[in-house]
Design a protein around this motif. Structure first.
Motif, PDB file in Angstrom:
ATOM      1  N   UNK A  53       0.701  -1.262   0.055  1.00 50.43           N
ATOM      2  CA  UNK A  53      -0.015   0.159  -0.003  1.00 50.43           C
ATOM      3  C   UNK A  53       0.862   1.129  -0.102  1.00 50.43           C
ATOM      4  N   UNK A  54       0.455   2.276  -0.605  1.00 47.59           N
ATOM      5  CA  UNK A  54       1.074   3.362  -0.545  1.00 47.59           C
ATOM      6  C   UNK A  54       0.073   4.827  -0.948  1.00 47.59           C
ATOM      7  N   UNK A  55       0.232   5.870  -0.343  1.00 48.82           N
ATOM      8  CA  UNK A  55      -0.767   6.841  -0.353  1.00 48.82           C
ATOM      9  C   UNK A  55      -2.168   6.910   0.159  1.00 48.82           C
ATOM     10  N   UNK A  56      -2.793   7.681   0.034  1.00 47.89           N
ATOM     11  CA  UNK A  56      -4.256   7.977   0.558  1.00 47.89           C
ATOM     12  C   UNK A  56      -5.191   8.439  -0.474  1.00 47.89           C
ATOM     13  N   UNK A  57      -6.570   8.431  -0.082  1.00 49.45           N
ATOM     14  CA  UNK A  57      -7.671   8.467  -1.179  1.00 49.45           C
ATOM     15  C   UNK A  57      -8.365   7.362  -1.688  1.00 49.45           C
ATOM     16  N   UNK A  58      -8.728   7.516  -2.757  1.00 49.67           N
ATOM     17  CA  UNK A  58      -9.774   6.446  -3.581  1.00 49.67           C
ATOM     18  C   UNK A  58      -8.969   5.350  -3.679  1.00 49.67           C
ATOM     19  N   UNK A  59      -8.789   4.109  -3.709  1.00 51.33           N
ATOM     20  CA  UNK A  59      -8.061   2.948  -4.197  1.00 51.33           C
ATOM     21  C   UNK A  59      -7.924   2.719  -5.543  1.00 51.33           C
ATOM     22  N   UNK A  60      -6.722   2.644  -5.739  1.00 48.83           N
ATOM     23  CA  UNK A  60      -6.438   2.449  -7.186  1.00 48.83           C
ATOM     24  C   UNK A  60      -5.352   1.222  -7.275  1.00 48.83           C
ATOM     25  N   UNK A  61      -6.010   0.062  -7.758  1.00 49.39           N
ATOM     26  CA  UNK A  61      -5.118  -1.286  -7.917  1.00 49.39           C
ATOM     27  C   UNK A  61      -4.315  -1.125  -9.069  1.00 49.39           C
ATOM     28  N   UNK A  62      -2.868  -1.349  -9.075  1.00 42.22           N
ATOM     29  CA  UNK A  62      -1.945  -1.398 -10.248  1.00 42.22           C
ATOM     30  C   UNK A  62      -1.585  -2.910 -10.379  1.00 42.22           C
ATOM     31  N   UNK A  63      -1.658  -3.294 -11.608  1.00 36.80           N
ATOM     32  CA  UNK A  63      -1.600  -4.739 -11.938  1.00 36.80           C
ATOM     33  C   UNK A  63      -0.421  -4.849 -12.991  1.00 36.80           C
ATOM     34  N   UNK A  64       0.852  -5.708 -12.605  1.00 38.56           N
ATOM     35  CA  UNK A  64       1.676  -5.827 -13.500  1.00 38.56           C
ATOM     36  C   UNK A  64       1.726  -6.737 -14.315  1.00 38.56           C
ATOM     37  N   UNK A  65       2.745  -6.899 -15.227  1.00 38.55           N
ATOM     38  CA  UNK A  65       2.650  -7.881 -16.477  1.00 38.55           C
ATOM     39  C   UNK A  65       3.225  -9.334 -16.002  1.00 38.55           C
ATOM     40  N   UNK A  66       3.109 -10.118 -16.991  1.00 40.60           N
ATOM     41  CA  UNK A  66       3.623 -11.418 -16.702  1.00 40.60           C
ATOM     42  C   UNK A  66       4.867 -11.676 -16.056  1.00 40.60           C
ATOM     43  N   UNK A  67       4.959 -12.585 -15.159  1.00 43.31           N
ATOM     44  CA  UNK A  67       6.358 -13.039 -14.675  1.00 43.31           C
ATOM     45  C   UNK A  67       7.032 -11.787 -13.955  1.00 43.31           C
ATOM     46  N   UNK A  68       6.047 -11.049 -13.479  1.00 48.90           N
ATOM     47  CA  UNK A  68       6.721  -9.526 -12.778  1.00 48.90           C
ATOM     48  C   UNK A  68       6.002  -9.515 -11.618  1.00 48.90           C
ATOM     49  N   UNK A  69       6.655  -8.797 -10.806  1.00 47.48           N
ATOM     50  CA  UNK A  69       5.998  -8.632  -9.186  1.00 47.48           C
ATOM     51  C   UNK A  69       5.661  -7.144  -9.203  1.00 47.48           C
ATOM     52  N   UNK A  70       5.573  -6.577  -7.889  1.00 43.20           N
ATOM     53  CA  UNK A  70       4.899  -5.213  -7.928  1.00 43.20           C
ATOM     54  C   UNK A  70       5.752  -4.234  -7.986  1.00 43.20           C
ATOM     55  N   UNK A  71       7.276  -4.653  -8.133  1.00 43.09           N
ATOM     56  CA  UNK A  71       8.293  -3.620  -8.387  1.00 43.09           C
ATOM     57  C   UNK A  71       8.154  -3.044  -9.865  1.00 43.09           C
TER      58      UNK A  71
END
Length: 268
Positions: A27-45
């Motif tokens: 988690x990072x930041x505040x406000x309305x939630x925005x979920x960020x989805x990465x590409x294949x064979x990748x993690x959150x970085x």
């Protein structure tokens, strides 16, 4: 919040998927939630270079796909609808009834299933450098597939598919979009199969969330022609093509891409 001990990294937050697999999230930041989805064979970085663009205005949520990062890595069949259920498990763990969803590459394929199967959970949808699946979409060429599979030149080819040579010359590595280096080989194979077997064509008209479709004009990893296919199938959608960009448009062209996303999310 559920916590798990993971190696030497200490206690980390995780959600429990329907089958008991632990999915690590951040988690990072505040406000309305925005979920960020990465590409294949990748993690959150995958999102590290641009996350601050969004966490100044939104509570950004990332996760490590099963098979990557701090998440569990079961050796079993993975699917894009299954990944979508993992994302919903994270939303449930956080007590979030709805969120904006921004998925890129395979993450965009997963995002389609979240919007299809859980329409009440998605406020707005952003699909980046993605496709509806091979049956009706446009896939990378067999030449590109062979080059990526080459153990000698595959890494260089992937960088070239992600970024323009001019940008690479001015921005030395490491690059965060080239895969999770600690991912087990079997999990990489499972991710590849999951992404290749994605097929949402028949269900795309069921998406009710307002949708922004983003793509780089020079993307041949996931050809830009997929934008037209997606826009024709998703009712309330519009397309923005980022000129000169390749697959990692959101990183190289963040000065254009991030404002487009923020404007879309802020519009009524």
């Amino acid at each position: 919040m559920s916590l798990a001990r993971v190696g030497q990294t200490g206690w980390v937050p995780y959600a429990t998927a329907l089958d008991g697999v632990r999915i690590g999230y951040q988690l990072s930041g505040e406000g309305q939630p925005l979920i960020l989805l990465a590409g294949q064979s990748n993690n959150h970085t995958w999102w590290d270079p641009v996350r601050a663009d969004f966490s100044s205005a939104y509570q950004t949520i990332t996760l490590d796909w099963r098979g990557t990062g701090i998440s569990d890595k079961p050796d079993e069949v993975y699917t894009t609808p299954g990944f979508a259920e993992d994302v919903v498990a994270v939303l449930d763990e956080l007590g979030l009834p709805t969120a904006h969803v921004y998925g890129t590459s395979m993450g965009g394929r997963v995002a389609q299933w979240i919007a299809i199967n859980h329409p009440d959970r998605v406020s707005k949808l952003i699909l980046g450098c993605t496709s509806p699946g091979p049956a009706h979409g446009y896939e990378r060429s067999s030449e590109i597939r062979r080059a990526l599979a080459d153990p000698v030149q595959g890494g260089r080819v992937l960088v070239d598919l992600m970024y323009t040579p001019q940008w690479v010359a001015a921005n030395p590595p490491p690059y965060p979009v080239l895969g999770d280096r600690d991912m087990p080989p079997y999990a990489k194979g499972l991710h590849l199969v999951a992404s290749n077997k994605h097929e949402a064509w028949d269900r795309l008209p069921d998406i009710i969330a307002p949708t922004l479709i983003l793509h780089g004009s020079e993307d041949i990893f996931s050809p830009v022609a997929n934008t037209k296919v997606l826009a024709e199938r998703i009712p309330d959608s519009r397309v923005e093509i980022i000129q000169g960009a390749r697959h990692a448009y959101f990183h190289e062209c963040r000065a254009v891409a991030s404002p487009l996303v923020l404007s879309f999310l802020g519009s009524s």
